[in-house]
Write a protein that holds these residues in place. Sequence first.
Motif, PDB file in Angstrom:
ATOM      1  N   GLY A  62      38.580 -19.555  15.296  1.00  8.82           N
ATOM      2  CA  GLY A  62      39.325 -20.529  15.538  1.00  8.82           C
ATOM      3  C   GLY A  62      38.849 -21.868  15.677  1.00  8.82           C
ATOM      4  O   GLY A  62      39.563 -22.776  15.703  1.00  8.82           O
ATOM      5  N   PHE A  63      37.738 -22.027  15.504  1.00  9.49           N
ATOM      6  CA  PHE A  63      37.022 -23.435  15.623  1.00  9.49           C
ATOM      7  C   PHE A  63      37.004 -24.036  14.293  1.00  9.49           C
ATOM      8  O   PHE A  63      36.653 -23.423  13.247  1.00  9.49           O
ATOM      9  N   GLU A  64      37.262 -25.348  14.159  1.00  4.44           N
ATOM     10  CA  GLU A  64      37.215 -26.172  13.000  1.00  4.44           C
ATOM     11  C   GLU A  64      35.820 -26.340  12.812  1.00  4.44           C
ATOM     12  O   GLU A  64      35.462 -26.767  11.447  1.00  4.44           O
ATOM     13  N   ARG A  65      34.811 -26.745  13.663  1.00  5.51           N
ATOM     14  CA  ARG A  65      33.531 -26.908  13.402  1.00  5.51           C
ATOM     15  C   ARG A  65      32.292 -26.235  14.287  1.00  5.51           C
ATOM     16  O   ARG A  65      32.723 -25.860  15.516  1.00  5.51           O
ATOM     17  N   ALA A  66      31.362 -26.071  13.580  1.00  5.26           N
ATOM     18  CA  ALA A  66      30.282 -25.124  14.245  1.00  5.26           C
ATOM     19  C   ALA A  66      28.747 -25.553  13.895  1.00  5.26           C
ATOM     20  O   ALA A  66      28.604 -26.128  12.739  1.00  5.26           O
ATOM     21  N   VAL A  67      28.201 -25.437  14.796  1.00  6.48           N
ATOM     22  CA  VAL A  67      26.581 -25.830  14.663  1.00  6.48           C
ATOM     23  C   VAL A  67      25.911 -24.764  14.999  1.00  6.48           C
ATOM     24  O   VAL A  67      26.033 -24.157  15.978  1.00  6.48           O
ATOM     25  N   VAL A  68      24.797 -24.206  14.101  1.00  7.46           N
ATOM     26  CA  VAL A  68      23.836 -23.020  14.254  1.00  7.46           C
ATOM     27  C   VAL A  68      22.648 -23.920  14.639  1.00  7.46           C
ATOM     28  O   VAL A  68      21.917 -24.243  13.788  1.00  7.46           O
ATOM     29  N   GLY A  69      22.057 -23.830  15.908  1.00  6.85           N
ATOM     30  CA  GLY A  69      20.975 -24.454  16.148  1.00  6.85           C
ATOM     31  C   GLY A  69      19.683 -23.625  16.273  1.00  6.85           C
ATOM     32  O   GLY A  69      18.505 -23.780  16.943  1.00  6.85           O
ATOM     33  N   ILE A  70      19.884 -22.281  15.926  1.00  2.00           N
ATOM     34  CA  ILE A  70      18.897 -21.268  15.855  1.00  2.00           C
ATOM     35  C   ILE A  70      17.883 -21.609  14.922  1.00  2.00           C
ATOM     36  O   ILE A  70      18.133 -21.879  13.729  1.00  2.00           O
ATOM     37  N   GLY A  71      16.488 -21.813  15.301  1.00  2.00           N
ATOM     38  CA  GLY A  71      15.420 -22.164  14.427  1.00  2.00           C
ATOM     39  C   GLY A  71      14.598 -21.170  14.065  1.00  2.00           C
ATOM     40  O   GLY A  71      14.210 -20.809  12.869  1.00  2.00           O
ATOM     41  N   THR A  72      13.792 -20.612  14.884  1.00  4.39           N
ATOM     42  CA  THR A  72      12.845 -19.702  15.046  1.00  4.39           C
ATOM     43  C   THR A  72      12.921 -18.354  14.437  1.00  4.39           C
ATOM     44  O   THR A  72      12.502 -17.872  13.895  1.00  4.39           O
ATOM     45  N   ASN A  73      14.377 -17.815  14.848  1.00  6.46           N
ATOM     46  CA  ASN A  73      14.659 -16.614  14.562  1.00  6.46           C
ATOM     47  C   ASN A  73      15.505 -16.570  13.155  1.00  6.46           C
ATOM     48  O   ASN A  73      16.475 -16.793  13.233  1.00  6.46           O
ATOM     49  N   LEU A  74      14.804 -16.427  12.006  1.00  6.18           N
ATOM     50  CA  LEU A  74      15.430 -16.930  10.780  1.00  6.18           C
ATOM     51  C   LEU A  74      16.485 -15.740  10.613  1.00  6.18           C
ATOM     52  O   LEU A  74      17.513 -16.269  10.048  1.00  6.18           O
ATOM     53  N   GLU A  75      15.951 -14.605  10.914  1.00 10.28           N
ATOM     54  CA  GLU A  75      17.397 -13.357  10.625  1.00 10.28           C
ATOM     55  C   GLU A  75      18.627 -13.809  11.361  1.00 10.28           C
ATOM     56  O   GLU A  75      19.789 -13.817  10.781  1.00 10.28           O
ATOM     57  N   ALA A  76      18.548 -14.163  12.714  1.00  7.05           N
ATOM     58  CA  ALA A  76      19.658 -14.348  13.663  1.00  7.05           C
ATOM     59  C   ALA A  76      20.294 -15.689  12.932  1.00  7.05           C
ATOM     60  O   ALA A  76      21.323 -15.903  12.996  1.00  7.05           O
ATOM     61  N   SER A  77      19.417 -16.710  12.527  1.00 10.95           N
ATOM     62  CA  SER A  77      20.166 -18.048  12.072  1.00 10.95           C
ATOM     63  C   SER A  77      20.866 -17.771  10.753  1.00 10.95           C
ATOM     64  O   SER A  77      21.983 -18.191  10.695  1.00 10.95           O
ATOM     65  N   ILE A  78      20.229 -16.699   9.744  1.00 17.69           N
ATOM     66  CA  ILE A  78      21.188 -16.471   8.490  1.00 17.69           C
ATOM     67  C   ILE A  78      22.487 -15.654   8.993  1.00 17.69           C
ATOM     68  O   ILE A  78      23.359 -16.124   8.302  1.00 17.69           O
ATOM     69  N   GLN A 101      13.735 -22.295   4.456  1.00 21.49           N
ATOM     70  CA  GLN A 101      14.981 -21.816   5.310  1.00 21.49           C
ATOM     71  C   GLN A 101      16.379 -22.500   5.065  1.00 21.49           C
ATOM     72  O   GLN A 101      17.463 -22.137   5.017  1.00 21.49           O
ATOM     73  N   ALA A 102      15.963 -23.928   4.655  1.00 28.58           N
ATOM     74  CA  ALA A 102      17.191 -24.885   4.349  1.00 28.58           C
ATOM     75  C   ALA A 102      17.813 -24.353   3.130  1.00 28.58           C
ATOM     76  O   ALA A 102      19.118 -24.410   2.966  1.00 28.58           O
ATOM     77  N   ARG A 103      16.978 -23.850   2.288  1.00 28.09           N
ATOM     78  CA  ARG A 103      17.518 -23.434   0.838  1.00 28.09           C
ATOM     79  C   ARG A 103      18.457 -21.927   1.155  1.00 28.09           C
ATOM     80  O   ARG A 103      19.362 -21.783   0.490  1.00 28.09           O
ATOM     81  N   ILE A 104      17.877 -21.216   2.046  1.00 29.86           N
ATOM     82  CA  ILE A 104      18.677 -20.075   2.203  1.00 29.86           C
ATOM     83  C   ILE A 104      19.835 -20.309   2.798  1.00 29.86           C
ATOM     84  O   ILE A 104      21.008 -19.767   2.499  1.00 29.86           O
ATOM     85  N   LEU A 105      19.891 -20.959   3.895  1.00 27.20           N
ATOM     86  CA  LEU A 105      21.229 -21.486   4.518  1.00 27.20           C
ATOM     87  C   LEU A 105      22.383 -22.309   3.700  1.00 27.20           C
ATOM     88  O   LEU A 105      23.281 -21.882   3.774  1.00 27.20           O
ATOM     89  N   GLU A 106      21.892 -22.841   2.772  1.00 23.65           N
ATOM     90  CA  GLU A 106      22.648 -23.779   1.933  1.00 23.65           C
ATOM     91  C   GLU A 106      23.424 -22.586   1.030  1.00 23.65           C
ATOM     92  O   GLU A 106      24.509 -22.617   0.606  1.00 23.65           O
ATOM     93  N   ARG A 107      22.788 -21.573   0.421  1.00 21.03           N
ATOM     94  CA  ARG A 107      23.029 -20.470  -0.253  1.00 21.03           C
ATOM     95  C   ARG A 107      24.034 -19.643   0.338  1.00 21.03           C
ATOM     96  O   ARG A 107      24.974 -18.975  -0.175  1.00 21.03           O
TER      97      ARG A 107
END
Length: 212
Positions: A62-78, A101-107
Amino acid sequence: MVVIGLGRFGGALARELARRGHEILGVDADPRRVQALADDLTNCVVADTTDEEALRQLDVPGFERAVVGIGTNLEASILTTSLLVDFGIPKIWAKALNQQQARILERVGAHHVVRPEHDMGMRVAHLVTGRMLDFIEFDDDYAIVKTTVPREADGLPLGQSRLRSKYDVTVVGVKRPGEGFTYATAETVVHRGDVMIVAGKTAAVERVADLD
């Protein structure tokens, strides 16, 4: 807004957003991080953010905006970012530690990917090697810098100093010692000791900031 991952980046972001009056749901798998922010955020909970049902119980879709601040755990971030995309959240920011990691998150579908350590390193590199007082670079090789007035512009209106025509930059603001910033015009007279806000192509503003 929901902030997922309350480490140094996510925690600082969540606190600042809350300080500005935003209602923030903070989520992290580490109870210690949640406890540390419990008094600062609207709501702060411990949850596995790779679990779709856990996110639904928190009404994350139900949120309009979200921030994923997970960095070191790549699997959890994705996985977390992918779930937010599946929920159809309109604006998703995600933190990346490196370009891969940036490219993966963009994809996966993140609308905005930030690399805090990389971006800060780039910024500081500009500050320690020249006369810049501040530096912000945007997409498409465009930047804004805060720097002091060069000798060749001292005592002249900006229109006569030819900074714009000579270096292909725009002086958008000027600050004199003891005063606030004002918008700059062609008639604005600048002096050594004044501070300028200069915008243009990255190489061009760097060149102006390196002038004596």
